[in-house]
Design a protein around this motif. Sequence first.
Motif, PDB file in Angstrom:
ATOM      1  N   UNK A  88     -21.983 -13.497  41.691  1.00  0.00           N
ATOM      2  CA  UNK A  88     -21.753 -12.351  40.637  1.00  0.00           C
ATOM      3  C   UNK A  88     -20.606 -12.427  40.047  1.00  0.00           C
ATOM      4  N   UNK A  89     -19.544 -12.252  40.870  1.00  0.00           N
ATOM      5  CA  UNK A  89     -17.978 -12.459  40.485  1.00  0.00           C
ATOM      6  C   UNK A  89     -18.126 -13.651  39.621  1.00  0.00           C
ATOM      7  N   UNK A  90     -18.354 -14.935  40.180  1.00  0.00           N
ATOM      8  CA  UNK A  90     -18.198 -16.000  39.340  1.00  0.00           C
ATOM      9  C   UNK A  90     -18.758 -16.060  38.056  1.00  0.00           C
ATOM     10  N   UNK A  91     -20.016 -15.533  38.086  1.00  0.00           N
ATOM     11  CA  UNK A  91     -20.738 -15.549  36.824  1.00  0.00           C
ATOM     12  C   UNK A  91     -19.983 -14.250  35.825  1.00  0.00           C
ATOM     13  N   UNK A  92     -19.530 -13.212  36.398  1.00  0.00           N
ATOM     14  CA  UNK A  92     -18.752 -12.250  35.575  1.00  0.00           C
ATOM     15  C   UNK A  92     -17.449 -12.975  35.106  1.00  0.00           C
ATOM     16  N   UNK A  93     -16.600 -13.574  36.036  1.00  0.00           N
ATOM     17  CA  UNK A  93     -15.467 -14.430  35.484  1.00  0.00           C
ATOM     18  C   UNK A  93     -15.760 -15.201  34.586  1.00  0.00           C
ATOM     19  N   UNK A  94     -16.725 -16.203  34.746  1.00  0.00           N
ATOM     20  CA  UNK A  94     -16.926 -16.957  33.657  1.00  0.00           C
ATOM     21  C   UNK A  94     -17.228 -16.323  32.210  1.00  0.00           C
ATOM     22  N   UNK A  95     -18.077 -15.406  32.287  1.00  0.00           N
ATOM     23  CA  UNK A  95     -18.268 -14.432  31.141  1.00  0.00           C
ATOM     24  C   UNK A  95     -17.241 -14.069  30.399  1.00  0.00           C
ATOM     25  N   UNK A  96     -16.174 -13.455  31.278  1.00  0.00           N
ATOM     26  CA  UNK A  96     -15.216 -12.759  30.919  1.00  0.00           C
ATOM     27  C   UNK A  96     -14.232 -14.023  30.174  1.00  0.00           C
ATOM     28  N   UNK A  97     -14.078 -15.147  30.953  1.00  0.00           N
ATOM     29  CA  UNK A  97     -13.266 -16.263  30.342  1.00  0.00           C
ATOM     30  C   UNK A  97     -13.809 -16.668  29.053  1.00  0.00           C
ATOM     31  N   UNK A  98     -14.929 -16.938  28.894  1.00  0.00           N
ATOM     32  CA  UNK A  98     -15.555 -17.232  27.561  1.00  0.00           C
ATOM     33  C   UNK A  98     -15.452 -16.137  26.594  1.00  0.00           C
ATOM     34  N   UNK A  99     -15.764 -14.879  26.995  1.00  0.00           N
ATOM     35  CA  UNK A  99     -15.375 -13.735  26.090  1.00  0.00           C
ATOM     36  C   UNK A  99     -14.018 -13.849  25.381  1.00  0.00           C
ATOM     37  N   UNK A 100     -12.923 -14.002  26.241  1.00  0.00           N
ATOM     38  CA  UNK A 100     -11.594 -14.090  26.070  1.00  0.00           C
ATOM     39  C   UNK A 100     -11.230 -15.137  25.207  1.00  0.00           C
ATOM     40  N   UNK A 101     -11.969 -16.210  25.536  1.00  0.00           N
ATOM     41  CA  UNK A 101     -11.431 -17.497  24.753  1.00  0.00           C
ATOM     42  C   UNK A 101     -12.050 -17.060  23.379  1.00  0.00           C
ATOM     43  N   UNK A 102     -12.967 -16.659  23.324  1.00  0.00           N
ATOM     44  CA  UNK A 102     -13.697 -16.529  21.857  1.00  0.00           C
ATOM     45  C   UNK A 102     -12.924 -15.531  21.151  1.00  0.00           C
ATOM     46  N   UNK A 103     -12.390 -14.200  21.634  1.00  0.00           N
ATOM     47  CA  UNK A 103     -11.492 -13.220  21.199  1.00  0.00           C
ATOM     48  C   UNK A 103     -10.183 -13.819  20.870  1.00  0.00           C
ATOM     49  N   UNK A 104      -9.776 -14.915  21.690  1.00  0.00           N
ATOM     50  CA  UNK A 104      -8.429 -15.308  21.352  1.00  0.00           C
ATOM     51  C   UNK A 104      -8.378 -16.339  20.251  1.00  0.00           C
ATOM     52  N   UNK A 105      -9.852 -16.912  20.067  1.00  0.00           N
ATOM     53  CA  UNK A 105      -9.921 -17.977  18.720  1.00  0.00           C
ATOM     54  C   UNK A 105      -9.955 -16.827  17.299  1.00  0.00           C
TER      55      UNK A 105
END
Length: 293
Positions: free
Chosen positions: A73-90
Amino acid sequence: MAPPAGPRPGWSRRAQYGVFFSLIAAIIGMVIGVVLLALSIAAPKTFASLRGAGLDLVSPISGSLSQVNATVSGLASGAGSYWDAARQNSQLRAERDAMARQLIQARAILLENRELKAALQIRQQSKQPVATGRLVSSSFQSPRRFAILSVGSSDGVEVGMPVRSAGGLIGRVLDTGSIASRILLVSDRANIIPGRLLRGGQSIIVQGRGDGTVELRPLEVGKNPFRRGDVIITSGVGGLYPPGVPVARVARLQDDGAIGVPAADPGSTILALVERPYEPAAEEVVPVPDSMP
């Protein structure tokens, strides 16, 4: 009647044993279930001990499974947070770039408004205004220094007319077309301008050097009158250029003169005013201030 092609399952010992042991296992399971049910009713404390033992047996397995589940669950949540942060950064980068473009446009508009106001003031102060146009290009690498102005003969522009901006003298009209003109800049070698030293009034000859600078020479032989930062203005002598227009500023001194930079930079000038050639009256005296304003 012919016998069947293959043996029936009922005649197979392996199949018979399988059915028999399955039945035995089912009966044993039922018996164990009945016994456990009876123990839970008759001796709940004993059954509680059994439940505790089963709990102790299952707890490590459940803990391991829980940790695995938490890790996944942590890996899935971290991956989701990473992609969300990347999208927000873009998105933030895109917004930053858009704001930078808007800021550049705002600065360009502000600069143009300042040039328009300055050009309007010059036109109101000028005695012989002809036309106001844009400097669309100017030469930098060539030894000849020209600029193109976006007004021509259809606007009343003629060869020989002086051109100035809010910063100072630009040059004079060399050629004209219907909608554009070629300007001989102050820094061209062929441009010689009678001037005066603003600080003292000494007569100065300003001549272009072909490299973006001008040479300043006093008419009177003797002590070098220049100081670094001195302003040279047109004198009006000989006509053509009206008096009092800034021509150059002293950049460095020489033995018998100085090197100056034009007061108006064609590369950063947007608007320029074309005037009629200056024709001083016979009795007119050009006033020159004794000191810097």
